[in-house]
Design an enzyme around this catalytic site. Structure first.
Site, mmCIF file in Angstrom:
data_model
loop_
_atom_site.group_PDB
_atom_site.id
_atom_site.type_symbol
_atom_site.label_atom_id
_atom_site.label_comp_id
_atom_site.label_asym_id
_atom_site.label_seq_id
_atom_site.Cartn_x
_atom_site.Cartn_y
_atom_site.Cartn_z
ATOM 1 N N LYS A 1 -67.821 -1.937 53.121
ATOM 2 C CA LYS A 1 -67.897 -3.109 52.243
ATOM 3 C C LYS A 1 -68.800 -4.138 52.913
ATOM 4 O O LYS A 1 -68.557 -4.547 54.044
ATOM 5 C CB LYS A 1 -66.512 -3.706 51.995
ATOM 6 C CG LYS A 1 -66.505 -4.847 50.969
ATOM 7 C CD LYS A 1 -65.081 -5.286 50.641
ATOM 8 C CE LYS A 1 -65.072 -6.236 49.450
ATOM 9 N NZ LYS A 1 -65.652 -7.549 49.747
ATOM 10 N N CYS B 1 -67.000 -9.867 56.027
ATOM 11 C CA CYS B 1 -66.222 -11.083 56.266
ATOM 12 C C CYS B 1 -67.007 -12.054 57.146
ATOM 13 O O CYS B 1 -67.503 -11.674 58.207
ATOM 14 C CB CYS B 1 -64.892 -10.738 56.923
ATOM 15 S SG CYS B 1 -63.858 -12.189 57.223
ATOM 16 N N MET C 1 -57.512 -11.257 53.082
ATOM 17 C CA MET C 1 -56.669 -11.685 54.199
ATOM 18 C C MET C 1 -55.560 -12.620 53.719
ATOM 19 O O MET C 1 -55.804 -13.531 52.918
ATOM 20 C CB MET C 1 -57.506 -12.388 55.266
ATOM 21 C CG MET C 1 -58.469 -11.463 56.013
ATOM 22 S SD MET C 1 -57.622 -10.159 56.921
ATOM 23 C CE MET C 1 -56.801 -11.113 58.199
ATOM 24 N N GLY D 1 -61.265 -9.462 42.923
ATOM 25 C CA GLY D 1 -60.719 -10.162 44.079
ATOM 26 C C GLY D 1 -59.753 -11.248 43.678
ATOM 27 O O GLY D 1 -58.657 -10.977 43.182
ATOM 28 N N ARG D 2 -60.153 -12.499 43.847
ATOM 29 C CA ARG D 2 -59.246 -13.617 43.629
ATOM 30 C C ARG D 2 -58.680 -13.667 42.213
ATOM 31 O O ARG D 2 -57.531 -14.070 41.999
ATOM 32 C CB ARG D 2 -59.954 -14.930 43.953
ATOM 33 C CG ARG D 2 -60.119 -15.178 45.447
ATOM 34 C CD ARG D 2 -61.049 -16.335 45.710
ATOM 35 N NE ARG D 2 -62.418 -16.044 45.300
ATOM 36 C CZ ARG D 2 -63.350 -16.945 45.011
ATOM 37 N NH1 ARG D 2 -63.047 -18.223 45.090
ATOM 38 N NH2 ARG D 2 -64.560 -16.581 44.673
ATOM 39 N N HIS E 1 -70.377 -6.965 47.906
ATOM 40 C CA HIS E 1 -70.083 -8.314 47.413
ATOM 41 C C HIS E 1 -71.429 -8.949 47.090
ATOM 42 O O HIS E 1 -72.281 -9.099 47.975
ATOM 43 C CB HIS E 1 -69.346 -9.107 48.488
ATOM 44 C CG HIS E 1 -68.871 -10.450 48.026
ATOM 45 N ND1 HIS E 1 -67.765 -11.066 48.548
ATOM 46 C CD2 HIS E 1 -69.356 -11.308 47.094
ATOM 47 C CE1 HIS E 1 -67.594 -12.249 47.959
ATOM 48 N NE2 HIS E 1 -68.560 -12.408 47.079
#
Length: 326
Positions: free
Chosen positions: A137, A98, A17, A231-232, A169
């Site tokens: 996911k 999420c 996001m 991801g990050r 995840h």
């Protein structure tokens, strides 16, 4: 349903996001020709009830690119999935991971792990509506629902609904007491639980996500599961994508400056249609992570991109002292 090539899911960049918008995805594609890219989560309500079809905008250069949806109403998700497929997305992904309060209040995201039957109904409705792959996911657990048997039952329900690709995840989610940021950092990673899932459900393609930051870690995970989702790390140090691409697919490593120059025509076209440079340049800040002059590059873009008239020339200026430092 089109046949799924499992190799297409070997490397991907997570939906994030406020980060993986269309400008970010265009940039990431230059660094990794093979990675599967994901949109930020788009709610089914925004598409179906809000008619915000502009949220589906993307460029042809982004493919393969997946649309991630958030929602819990099967028929609404089916309509939203159809919009996504009609817009040209290669995959529709359902967010069941999420943990934010906003997502919980809408009854979607990680709280849906408590309702696998409902998730199965959503998946089936979406699969009936589109020909592209429908994937899920999720997390490895949620709140006190943290036994492997819970994840096992969830997975069995997904398979019964027709899921062939599951992105996991490798952290549980705490819906109360932790912020979304803390949920990405505090719950411990449990990669072995994801590996076990692959061993027990070999027919399912398992994509692992969470805390993966190096080429070596990517390669180690691929010895256990079918794919890795970054991801990050891929956002803050985007050149990691090029390093992984080279290791997995033998692609030559691009020069960072060349990657940036390939952005010029895109940036100028976006500026011409009214996009502010700051909305694009924020995704470029980490390109020189760890390189000489990286701090000056970031500072010049951060301080100048929001100013009136900022354009490609600012990026050229930011590159110049970095080359001298190198």
């Amino acid at each position: 349903m089109h046949a799924i090539d499992r190799n297409d899911f070997q490397l991907s960049v997570a939906p994030m996001m406020d980060w993986t918008d269309r400008h970010c995805r265009y940039f990431h594609r230059l660094l990794s020709p093979h990675a599967r890219l994901y949109t930020e989560m788009v709610t089914s309500a925004a598409l179906v009830r809000g008619r915000q079809l502009r949220l589906l905008e993307h460029s042809q250069q982004e493919h393969p690119v997946a649309l991630q949806l958030g929602g819990s109403e099967p028929q609404e998700l089916a309509v939203a999935a159809r919009y996504g497929a009609d817009a040209g997305y290669d995959e529709i992904n359902l967010n069941v991971g999420c943990p934010s309060d906003r997502v919980q209040s809408g009854k979607f995201g990680a709280c849906l792990m408590r309702e696998p039957t409902l998730v199965g109904d959503c998946v089936k409705a979406m699969r009936d509506a589109v020909d592209v792959p429908v994937t899920v996911k999720c997390r490895i657990g949620v709140d006190e629902q943290d036994e492997y048997a819970d994840l096992q039952r969830f997975t069995e329900t997904m398979i019964a609904a027709g899921v062939e690709i599951l992105v996991v995840h490798a952290r549980k989610a705490w819906l109360q007491g932790l912020s979304p940021k803390e949920n990405r950092e505090i719950p411990p990673l449990d990669y072995e639980r994801v590996y076990r899932l692959k061993r027990e459900f070999p027919q399912l393609s398992i994509i692992i996500n969470g805390g993966i930051t190096t080429v070596e870690q990517v390669q180690a995970h691929l010895a256990q599961v079918d794919g890795v989702m970054l991801g990050r790390a891929a956002y803050h140090d985007p050149y990691l994508l090029a390093l992984v691409e080279s290791a997995l697919y033998g692609e030559p490593l691009p020069e960072r400056d060349d990657v940036l120059r390939h952005m010029q025509s895109y940036i100028e076209a976006e500026l011409a249609r009214g996009t502010s440079l700051k909305h694009i340049s924020r995704h470029l800040l980490g390109l020189y992570q760890g390189e000489p002059g990286a701090r000056g590059f970031r500072r010049m873009l951060s301080e100048g991109a929001h100013l009136p008239g900022a354009g490609w020339g600012l990026i050229e200026q930011a590159m110049a002292p970095r080359r001298v430092a190198a």
